[in-house]
Design a protein around this motif. Structure first.
Motif, PDB file in Angstrom:
ATOM      1  N   VAL A  39       0.847  -1.197   0.000  1.00 12.84           N
ATOM      2  CA  VAL A  39       0.000   0.000   0.000  1.00 12.84           C
ATOM      3  C   VAL A  39       0.882   1.246   0.000  1.00 12.84           C
ATOM      4  N   VAL A  40       0.460   2.262  -0.741  1.00 11.88           N
ATOM      5  CA  VAL A  40       1.181   3.536  -0.785  1.00 11.88           C
ATOM      6  C   VAL A  40       0.263   4.622  -0.237  1.00 11.88           C
ATOM      7  N   GLY A  41       0.707   5.284   0.823  1.00 10.61           N
ATOM      8  CA  GLY A  41      -0.118   6.322   1.447  1.00 10.61           C
ATOM      9  C   GLY A  41       0.451   6.692   2.795  1.00 10.61           C
ATOM     10  N   ASP A  42      -0.407   7.107   3.703  1.00 11.03           N
ATOM     11  CA  ASP A  42       0.015   7.498   5.044  1.00 11.03           C
ATOM     12  C   ASP A  42      -0.304   6.376   6.023  1.00 11.03           C
ATOM     13  N   ALA A  43       0.726   5.870   6.704  1.00  7.34           N
ATOM     14  CA  ALA A  43       0.555   4.735   7.622  1.00  7.34           C
ATOM     15  C   ALA A  43      -0.407   5.062   8.758  1.00  7.34           C
ATOM     16  N   LYS A  44      -0.416   6.319   9.212  1.00  6.49           N
ATOM     17  CA  LYS A  44      -1.308   6.709  10.314  1.00  6.49           C
ATOM     18  C   LYS A  44      -2.772   6.552   9.918  1.00  6.49           C
ATOM     19  N   VAL A  45      -3.080   6.853   8.676  1.00  8.59           N
ATOM     20  CA  VAL A  45      -4.462   6.740   8.188  1.00  8.59           C
ATOM     21  C   VAL A  45      -4.911   5.286   8.240  1.00  8.59           C
ATOM     22  N   PHE A  46      -4.046   4.381   7.832  1.00  7.57           N
ATOM     23  CA  PHE A  46      -4.407   2.967   7.836  1.00  7.57           C
ATOM     24  C   PHE A  46      -4.534   2.422   9.257  1.00  7.57           C
ATOM     25  N   GLN A  47      -3.651   2.872  10.149  1.00 11.73           N
ATOM     26  CA  GLN A  47      -3.766   2.449  11.536  1.00 11.73           C
ATOM     27  C   GLN A  47      -5.061   2.967  12.149  1.00 11.73           C
ATOM     28  N   HIS A  48      -5.422   4.192  11.762  1.00 12.80           N
ATOM     29  CA  HIS A  48      -6.653   4.806  12.271  1.00 12.80           C
ATOM     30  C   HIS A  48      -7.887   4.010  11.839  1.00 12.80           C
ATOM     31  N   ILE A  49      -7.944   3.602  10.560  1.00 15.99           N
ATOM     32  CA  ILE A  49      -9.113   2.863  10.083  1.00 15.99           C
ATOM     33  C   ILE A  49      -9.158   1.466  10.682  1.00 15.99           C
TER      34      ILE A  49
END
Length: 351
Positions: A39-49
């Motif tokens: 996945v390419v993006g912000d790790a914090k966003v994925f942890q949040h979801i």
């Protein structure tokens, strides 16, 4: 599956269902059986979801593809670190979200061009958000064309028997009519046949739609069929393509949905998208939400592989845990098929 391709999956708009469907798709063991997803993006966003929805996954943030583990249950995220969670609101348009989603697309293109990954899959972006961030593109297709310096490209939609390529997409209907030209029709017909071959489709019969009602009805409702579409069909036949047209659009798609055509050429965005989404999108009237959203968007003509979900950001259900990952799973599967074809083609070339 030996030598599984590395597939880069973009986050999409962080305020959308993009992060949710990416996580859900990567929690499908079948995906890990056929590829190495990144996945390419912000790790914090994925942890949040993950935390918000109670999903059984861990995040492994990296800055280099070589550091990815590709372990089921542990999602590798090429971390761009560009989202402020304190400002992020699900379902809201913002320049911050637009910037983050745009940079994820930019990065995955860079990784593919550098041959660090074998294919790319994009999550949904919000066009207004990316434009508010200062990136003036009509959509993913145009971003990819710009950053890969591609001049001849087209949008190909795929779901079950229905495969639709478009002469034009993100332009006004008035401009779309002006874009119905013989050379462009021939161009997308060639791109469609190449796409069918790459997807492993044996039926190469192509239907080419008319522009006007009843395909112009012998000139009663317009002249584009006689002046541009029919000459393109005749030239395609001369070149050896198995084509039929101009076919009235209101009958062509019903035949295509049963497999009569391997693929069809639509003259403009909605002519192709409406029947396609009617086939793949299943609305639950009682729950007032989609039960399933299927359909893959492939950009043909690029030097790299790009597939995508063929649905939007679904802001109204973002962060609620009800988004279907079906289209994302299909998009990854299509990217893997295209990567396998590309590898086989490369291996067949004498060194």
């Amino acid at each position: 599956m030996p030598n599984k391709p590395i597939i880069g999956v973009t986050m999409g708009d962080p305020a959308s269902i993009g992060p949710e469907i990416a996580v859900k798709a990567l929690l499908d063991q079948n995906i890990h059986a056929i590829c190495k997803p990144l996945v390419v993006g912000d790790a914090k966003v994925f942890q949040h979801i993950i935390d918000k929805l109670g999903l059984q996954a861990r995040i492994h943030a990296i800055q280099d593809v070589k550091d990815a583990k590709f372990t089921f249950g542990e999602i590798d995220v090429f971390d761009l670190q560009n989202v402020d969670l304190a400002q992020l609101q699900f379902g809201e348009i913002s320049a911050m979200a637009g910037e983050a989603s745009f940079r994820a697309v930019e990065k995955v293109i860079q990784l593919a061009l550098a041959n660090e990954i074998d294919g790319t899959v994009t999550g949904p972006i919000n066009k207004k958000s990316i434009n508010e961030a200062g990136h003036h593109f009509a959509g993913h297709t145009e971003i990819y064309a710009h950053y890969t310096n591609t001049k001849k490209y087209a949008m190909l939609l795929s779901e079950d028997f229905l495969r639709v390529i478009h002469v034009s997409t993100h332009v006004s209907l008035r401009q779309a009519c002006d874009n119905v030209k013989k050379d462009r029709i021939l161009e997308v017909t060639e791109l469609l046949q190449n796409g069918l071959k790459q997807l492993g489709i044996e039926n190469l019969k192509i239907g080419i739609a008319g522009l006007n009602p009843h395909a112009g009805d012998s000139g009663l409702f317009g002249t584009e069929e006689a002046e541009e579409i029919l000459p393109a069909v005749e030239e395609a036949l001369r070149l050896g393509y198995d084509v039929e047209g101009p076919v009235p659009a209101d009958t062509m798609f019903s035949k295509a949905a049963t497999g009569y055509y391997g693929g069809v050429v639509a003259m403009y965005h909605d002519q192709g998208h409406i029947p396609f989404k009617l086939s793949g999108f299943k609305w639950n009237a009682e729950k007032k939400q989609m039960d399933s959203v299927k359909g893959v968007n492939i950009t043909m003509g690029l030097p790299i592989i790009r597939t995508s979900v063929d649905h939007g950001t679904a802001f109204e259900i973002a962060g609620k845990g009800v988004a279907s990952p079906d289209a994302m799973v299909l998009a990854i599967e299509h990217a893997v098929q295209l990567a396998k074809y590309k590898l086989a083609e490369k291996s067949a070339v004498p060194s």
